[in-house]
Structure formats: C-alpha cells, structure tokens
Design a protein around this motif. Structure first.
Motif, PDB file in Angstrom:
ATOM      1  N   LEU A  17       0.810  -1.217   0.000  1.00  0.00           N
ATOM      2  CA  LEU A  17       0.000   0.000   0.000  1.00  0.00           C
ATOM      3  C   LEU A  17       0.844   1.269   0.000  1.00  0.00           C
ATOM      4  O   LEU A  17       0.556   2.221  -0.719  1.00  0.00           O
ATOM      5  CB  LEU A  17      -0.938  -0.001   1.210  1.00  0.00           C
ATOM      6  N   ILE A  18       1.898   1.287   0.803  1.00  0.00           N
ATOM      7  CA  ILE A  18       2.726   2.491   0.915  1.00  0.00           C
ATOM      8  C   ILE A  18       3.550   2.722  -0.347  1.00  0.00           C
ATOM      9  O   ILE A  18       3.610   3.838  -0.874  1.00  0.00           O
ATOM     10  CB  ILE A  18       3.649   2.384   2.154  1.00  0.00           C
ATOM     11  N   LEU A  19       4.167   1.689  -0.867  1.00  0.00           N
ATOM     12  CA  LEU A  19       5.085   1.861  -1.990  1.00  0.00           C
ATOM     13  C   LEU A  19       4.377   2.130  -3.312  1.00  0.00           C
ATOM     14  O   LEU A  19       4.932   2.811  -4.178  1.00  0.00           O
ATOM     15  CB  LEU A  19       5.984   0.625  -2.122  1.00  0.00           C
ATOM     16  N   GLY A  78      12.624  -3.206  -8.134  1.00  0.00           N
ATOM     17  CA  GLY A  78      12.479  -2.234  -7.063  1.00  0.00           C
ATOM     18  C   GLY A  78      11.548  -2.701  -5.964  1.00  0.00           C
ATOM     19  O   GLY A  78      10.968  -3.785  -6.007  1.00  0.00           O
ATOM     20  N   LEU A  79      11.386  -1.830  -4.975  1.00  0.00           N
ATOM     21  CA  LEU A  79      10.615  -2.171  -3.789  1.00  0.00           C
ATOM     22  C   LEU A  79       9.134  -2.399  -4.074  1.00  0.00           C
ATOM     23  O   LEU A  79       8.557  -3.389  -3.627  1.00  0.00           O
ATOM     24  CB  LEU A  79      10.745  -1.050  -2.758  1.00  0.00           C
ATOM     25  N   ALA A  80       8.501  -1.496  -4.791  1.00  0.00           N
ATOM     26  CA  ALA A  80       7.064  -1.624  -5.047  1.00  0.00           C
ATOM     27  C   ALA A  80       6.766  -2.875  -5.857  1.00  0.00           C
ATOM     28  O   ALA A  80       5.817  -3.613  -5.562  1.00  0.00           O
ATOM     29  CB  ALA A  80       6.543  -0.389  -5.778  1.00  0.00           C
ATOM     30  N   GLU A  81       7.586  -3.139  -6.852  1.00  0.00           N
ATOM     31  CA  GLU A  81       7.379  -4.304  -7.699  1.00  0.00           C
ATOM     32  C   GLU A  81       7.643  -5.598  -6.923  1.00  0.00           C
ATOM     33  O   GLU A  81       6.965  -6.607  -7.123  1.00  0.00           O
ATOM     34  CB  GLU A  81       8.263  -4.223  -8.933  1.00  0.00           C
ATOM     35  N   ALA A 130      15.598  -5.546  -1.948  1.00  0.00           N
ATOM     36  CA  ALA A 130      15.131  -4.490  -2.847  1.00  0.00           C
ATOM     37  C   ALA A 130      15.441  -3.103  -2.287  1.00  0.00           C
ATOM     38  O   ALA A 130      15.846  -2.202  -3.029  1.00  0.00           O
ATOM     39  CB  ALA A 130      13.636  -4.643  -3.107  1.00  0.00           C
ATOM     40  N   ALA A 131      15.272  -2.919  -0.974  1.00  0.00           N
ATOM     41  CA  ALA A 131      15.568  -1.627  -0.354  1.00  0.00           C
ATOM     42  C   ALA A 131      17.049  -1.302  -0.465  1.00  0.00           C
ATOM     43  O   ALA A 131      17.431  -0.163  -0.772  1.00  0.00           O
ATOM     44  CB  ALA A 131      15.135  -1.630   1.108  1.00  0.00           C
TER      45      ALA A 131
END
Length: 179
Positions: A17-19, A78-81, A130-131
């Motif tokens: 939700l955040i990313l 990346g983080l969201a993916e 990822a981060a």
C-alpha cells in the motif's frame, strides 16, 4: 498464533500500500519485464503451492521454486514491484491452503504456521534486498551528480579497463565525451 498472522499481514500489505502510492515512471521495457516477473511468479507459485501439477497436495517444501521470480523482482525492479510480486505469490499460497491443496512437513494443523513463517521470512528478506538495491542506486546517482562538475579530474574504469564514468574535467583534459 494470531500475532503471527497479524505480523505477516503487516509485512505483506503495508509495503504494498505504501510503496504503490509513489509516482513511478515505467517505460515499455520495464513494463514488459514486470509482466514477465508476474507471469513467472504465477506459474512458479501455482506449481509450488497447488495440486495443478500433481495428483496429491503440494507442500511448502516446494516453496523455494518461487525464489527466482521473487529475486528477479528484488534485484531488477524495485521495492514496489517486489512487494507486488510477494503479494501475488502469498495470495496463491494462501488460496491453495484454503482449498486444502497444501501439505506441510508437520502435522496438518501446523501448516498455517509454516505458511505464515514462509510469508514473513520471505517478505523481510526480499524487501530488504530491494531496499538495499534502491538505496545503492540512489547513492550512486548522488555521487555522480556531485562529481560530474568537480574541478578535479575523476574517472572510473572496470576490470577490463573500460571507462564506466568520467567527469567533465577529465573528459575535457583527455578529449573524451562524458557520456
């Protein structure tokens, strides 16, 4: 066990939700790569967690089959993916468990705990990877911005002595193109 479920839910849903609220710029190749990661994650998690490929229930012992798709997302996208890919794999695993298609190495009443442990450990590991990758990329971009206009001549070569980076001062001195 309720706190394990709550923690696993937080670890999976909060990053998702955040990313995904952040603005993202995708080009065609990045969108195609994300589509390939999603397809791979769906296929591998279906093989790992459901009885679609076997006549008996799948087990968490096959969960490692999802790792290539998850690592692909963590290292390349990346983080969201990565959060989205984790959510997809976890959704397939939970769906398979709810349909009684999943067995575990422990007695049947322990399968939910095994599944929750898998979800939590996998999410923490992949989101950390990822981060770290995003942080390193950001640091590299900042370093390039700071050194690009430095009055000192700077260059970076790889192991085969090919230029990976030269700043403007170096390029002007030796007649190179900074790009």
């Amino acid at each position: 066990t309720w706190w394990i479920v709550d923690a696993a839910g937080d670890i999976v849903f909060a990053p998702l939700l955040i990313l995904w609220r952040r603005e993202r710029r995708w080009n065609r190749s990045r969108a195609m790569e994300m589509a390939a990661v999603i397809a791979a994650a769906l296929v591998l998690s279906s093989i790992s967690f459901t009885n679609l490929m076997t006549s008996h229930g799948a087990g968490l012992g096959l969960a490692f089959l999802c790792t290539p798709a998850l690592l692909w997302a963590a290292f390349r996208l990346g983080l969201a993916e990565t959060a989205a890919t984790l959510f997809l794999v976890d959704a397939v695993a939970i769906w398979a468990w709810l349909r009684d298609w999943m067995t575990g190495d422990l007695p049947p009443n322990y399968v939910p705990l095994e599944l929750q442990a898998y979800i939590g450990v996998t999410a923490i590991m992949l989101l950390a990877i990822a981060a770290e990758r995003e942080y390193a990329a950001r640091q590299q971009q900042e370093l390039l911005l700071v050194t690009a206009d430095a009055p000192v001549r700077l260059a970076h070569c790889d192991a085969e002595c090919r230029y990976r980076f030269v700043n403007r001062a170096y390029a002007q001195r030796f007649g190179l193109e900074p790009d």
